[in-house]
Scaffold this motif. Sequence first.
Motif, mmCIF file in Angstrom:
data_model
loop_
_atom_site.group_PDB
_atom_site.id
_atom_site.type_symbol
_atom_site.label_atom_id
_atom_site.label_comp_id
_atom_site.label_asym_id
_atom_site.label_seq_id
_atom_site.Cartn_x
_atom_site.Cartn_y
_atom_site.Cartn_z
ATOM 1 N N ASP A 94 -15.979 -53.471 64.865
ATOM 2 C CA ASP A 94 -15.850 -52.024 64.648
ATOM 3 C C ASP A 94 -16.741 -51.208 65.566
ATOM 4 O O ASP A 94 -16.421 -50.072 65.895
ATOM 5 C CB ASP A 94 -16.163 -51.682 63.190
ATOM 6 N N THR A 100 -8.587 -43.992 69.325
ATOM 7 C CA THR A 100 -7.763 -44.012 68.116
ATOM 8 C C THR A 100 -6.455 -44.768 68.339
ATOM 9 O O THR A 100 -5.704 -44.990 67.401
ATOM 10 C CB THR A 100 -7.427 -42.575 67.664
ATOM 11 N N ASP A 105 -8.084 -47.505 73.982
ATOM 12 C CA ASP A 105 -9.335 -48.235 73.850
ATOM 13 C C ASP A 105 -9.519 -49.209 75.010
ATOM 14 O O ASP A 105 -10.595 -49.315 75.597
ATOM 15 C CB ASP A 105 -9.348 -48.996 72.516
ATOM 16 N N HIS A 142 -8.134 -49.199 63.838
ATOM 17 C CA HIS A 142 -8.764 -49.431 62.529
ATOM 18 C C HIS A 142 -7.828 -50.113 61.541
ATOM 19 O O HIS A 142 -8.265 -50.590 60.501
ATOM 20 C CB HIS A 142 -9.367 -48.135 61.962
ATOM 21 N N LYS A 149 -9.039 -56.979 66.258
ATOM 22 C CA LYS A 149 -9.976 -56.018 66.868
ATOM 23 C C LYS A 149 -10.805 -56.691 67.952
ATOM 24 O O LYS A 149 -11.030 -56.121 69.023
ATOM 25 C CB LYS A 149 -10.916 -55.442 65.802
#
Length: 282
Positions: A94, A100, A105, A142, A149
């Motif tokens: 995280d 987002t 990313d 998320h 992730k």
Amino acid sequence: MTKRNPIISVQHVTYTYEEAAHPALEDVSLDIGEGEFVAVLGHNGSGKSTLAKLMNALYLPTEGKIFVRGMDTADDERLWDIRREAGMIFQNPDNQLVATVVREDVAFGLENIGVPHDEMVRRVDEALAAVRMTDFAESAPHLLSGGQKQRIAIAGILAMQPGCIIADEATAMLDPSGRREVLDTVRSLCREKGITVVWITHFMEEAAQADRVAVVSDGRIRLEGTPREVFSRVNEMRQMHLDVPPMAALAAELREAGMPLRADILTVEEMAEEVTRLCPSN
Ligand SMILES: Nc1ncnc2c1ncn2[C@@H]1O[C@H](COP(=O)(O)OP(=O)(O)O)[C@@H](O)[C@H]1O
Ligand SMILES: [Mg+2]
């Protein structure tokens, strides 16, 4: 094993934190060969993260030298080249995701270094494909699992085209399937794309899959070799509060009891083979 040019060379490095009574690392030397998958295995507090941060020039050695592709980590002017060459993944997925949308990313580092748009799109697509996350390009990070992730964090590093990935306990916060997924991803990047990997872990099962293992305890490298060599030193490993694969432990016990087994057994299959060899059924 053939001797490969080191991509990272740690030379007699000592590192002492400010005001600490003892060095966190003491006279550590380690060469990481191009294309190698090297595990750094150690108990909590042994100095693994300190070593990772030194390799990435987040810290500078108190004594000794570190070279990343020949660049001295103490050379200010090469700082960004060093960080691009040796990308780091950390424990908490995280903390590493900034945008987002997954695609943004992965593009984040490229935007920062001003890569032209078309090339950026190409590199992001390639990086997502390499970690098998293409289908999630437009997803919200998320909503992904921990393992996914971490794969996105790895894609962000890959997009920078590093020679080396340094993973500091990258699976420690994941469930068993996430752990496997992330380790498999990094192993295939090493095998298929020739990316060098420094895999820092306290899980011996993960270290057992490396080409080479360096065992760190109390700020020093105490053992180094192939997983077979390292895990056959059962007593030394236990003194360092480290476990060995169950079959390596059993082999050591049977040898102590007088059974002339091979010393370097790691898997159930190898154990079965040895026992069959020593005790033919008829
Ligand atoms: N920021 C810091 N300041 C002072 N001591 C530290 C700091 N970070 C780590 N240490 C100490 O350095 C040693 C090695 O820590 P670390 O490299 O984090 O080990 P590991 O990653 O293997 O758990 C430990 O004794 C730890 O307490
Ligand atoms: Mg650590």
